[in-house]
Design a protein around this motif. Structure first.
Motif, mmCIF file in Angstrom:
data_model
loop_
_atom_site.group_PDB
_atom_site.id
_atom_site.type_symbol
_atom_site.label_atom_id
_atom_site.label_comp_id
_atom_site.label_asym_id
_atom_site.label_seq_id
_atom_site.Cartn_x
_atom_site.Cartn_y
_atom_site.Cartn_z
ATOM 1 N N PRO A 115 0.767 -1.025 -0.007
ATOM 2 C CA PRO A 115 -0.043 -0.071 -0.140
ATOM 3 C C PRO A 115 0.792 1.278 0.019
ATOM 4 N N PRO A 116 0.594 2.285 -0.720
ATOM 5 C CA PRO A 116 1.300 3.433 -0.822
ATOM 6 C C PRO A 116 1.152 4.315 0.503
ATOM 7 N N THR A 117 2.264 4.873 0.948
ATOM 8 C CA THR A 117 2.430 5.617 2.343
ATOM 9 C C THR A 117 1.525 6.870 1.815
ATOM 10 N N ASP A 118 1.207 7.446 3.191
ATOM 11 C CA ASP A 118 0.417 8.655 3.255
ATOM 12 C C ASP A 118 0.930 10.036 2.265
ATOM 13 N N VAL A 119 2.177 10.088 2.078
ATOM 14 C CA VAL A 119 2.823 10.865 1.258
ATOM 15 C C VAL A 119 2.705 10.387 -0.173
ATOM 16 N N GLU A 120 2.806 9.013 -0.557
ATOM 17 C CA GLU A 120 2.756 8.681 -1.733
ATOM 18 C C GLU A 120 1.281 8.940 -2.350
ATOM 19 N N TYR A 121 0.306 8.691 -1.328
ATOM 20 C CA TYR A 121 -1.173 9.210 -1.713
ATOM 21 C C TYR A 121 -1.192 10.429 -2.102
ATOM 22 N N GLU A 122 -0.767 11.391 -1.354
ATOM 23 C CA GLU A 122 -0.788 12.922 -1.712
ATOM 24 C C GLU A 122 -0.002 13.042 -2.965
ATOM 25 N N VAL A 123 0.975 12.381 -3.322
ATOM 26 C CA VAL A 123 1.724 12.710 -4.783
ATOM 27 C C VAL A 123 0.516 12.239 -5.864
ATOM 28 N N LEU A 124 0.063 11.107 -5.493
ATOM 29 C CA LEU A 124 -0.891 10.590 -6.501
ATOM 30 C C LEU A 124 -1.915 11.506 -6.796
ATOM 31 N N ALA A 125 -2.508 11.852 -5.741
ATOM 32 C CA ALA A 125 -3.739 12.738 -5.625
ATOM 33 C C ALA A 125 -3.482 14.034 -6.687
ATOM 34 N N ALA A 126 -2.383 14.596 -6.232
ATOM 35 C CA ALA A 126 -1.913 15.835 -6.577
ATOM 36 C C ALA A 126 -1.388 15.636 -8.232
ATOM 37 N N THR A 127 -1.078 14.647 -8.825
ATOM 38 C CA THR A 127 -0.603 14.500 -9.925
ATOM 39 C C THR A 127 -1.644 13.702 -10.920
ATOM 40 N N ARG A 128 -2.813 13.453 -10.158
ATOM 41 C CA ARG A 128 -3.808 12.627 -10.859
ATOM 42 C C ARG A 128 -4.678 13.662 -12.005
ATOM 43 N N PRO A 129 -4.609 13.230 -13.258
ATOM 44 C CA PRO A 129 -5.132 14.376 -14.266
ATOM 45 C C PRO A 129 -6.781 14.237 -13.762
ATOM 46 N N PRO A 130 -7.493 15.304 -14.181
ATOM 47 C CA PRO A 130 -8.879 15.531 -14.094
ATOM 48 C C PRO A 130 -9.674 14.360 -14.589
ATOM 49 N N ALA A 131 -10.705 13.848 -13.996
ATOM 50 C CA ALA A 131 -11.633 12.863 -14.632
ATOM 51 C C ALA A 131 -12.312 13.436 -15.805
ATOM 52 N N ARG A 132 -12.245 12.279 -16.857
ATOM 53 C CA ARG A 132 -12.683 12.966 -18.245
ATOM 54 C C ARG A 132 -14.447 12.903 -17.993
ATOM 55 N N TYR A 133 -15.043 11.889 -17.541
ATOM 56 C CA TYR A 133 -16.294 11.602 -17.376
ATOM 57 C C TYR A 133 -16.710 11.449 -15.648
ATOM 58 N N GLU A 134 -17.699 12.510 -15.504
ATOM 59 C CA GLU A 134 -18.200 12.533 -14.275
ATOM 60 C C GLU A 134 -19.574 11.739 -14.263
ATOM 61 N N SER A 135 -19.773 11.038 -13.169
ATOM 62 C CA SER A 135 -20.879 10.300 -13.001
ATOM 63 C C SER A 135 -22.027 10.857 -12.196
#
Length: 146
Positions: free
Chosen positions: A126-146
């Motif tokens: 499992p990613p660490t808390d810091v890795e989750y923050e990096v992932l959330a910050a670098t995640r591209p915006p969702a193309r399709y919102e449900s």
């Protein structure tokens, strides 16, 4: 009479030197700022590249990737009765808690995967808390919102 022109020449030369020194100082200050800005930009670029290299290495090592946070708690099935039940549930086509996988690259990698599951009980670290923050910050915006 020519001695007066010699002193005048020394005075004009000294004045010209002082004027050139002032312009060189002013121009040098601008050049120094440009050099510092270039150095800072190169340092930022190197830091970004180092971060990307580190994230790529961790992604390969830890088994996660950008945009995917799934970590599965798993255990090896070695009991023949449980294996038969898994095969029966899988072939029925409905939802079940079993997944039989084949490691295609080598027997050694399959053995390593089984040992990893026995030791950790997870299919990916499992990613660490810091890795989750990096992932959330670098995640591209969702193309399709449900």
């Amino acid at each position: 009479m020519f001695d007066d022109f010699g002193n005048l020449g020394d005075g004009v030369g000294g004045f010209a030197t002082a004027v050139l020194a002032v312009f060189a100082f002013m121009g040098g200050k601008s050049a120094l700022n440009d050099w510092r800005e270039r150095q800072q930009a190169e340092r930022r670029r190197a830091d970004e590249q180092a971060l990307q290299v580190r994230l790529d290495r961790e992604r390969h090592h830890y088994g996660w990737r950008r945009g995917m946070h799934a970590v599965y708690g798993v255990s090896n099935v070695t009991d023949p009765d449980e294996m038969a039940r898994a095969v029966q549930e899988l072939t029925a086509g409905g939802p079940c808690e079993y997944a039989i996988i084949r490691v295609e690259q080598s027997v050694n990698r399959a053995n390593t995967l089984r040992q990893w599951i026995n030791n950790d009980g997870h299919l990916a670290y499992p990613p660490t808390d810091v890795e989750y923050e990096v992932l959330a910050a670098t995640r591209p915006p969702a193309r399709y919102e449900s």
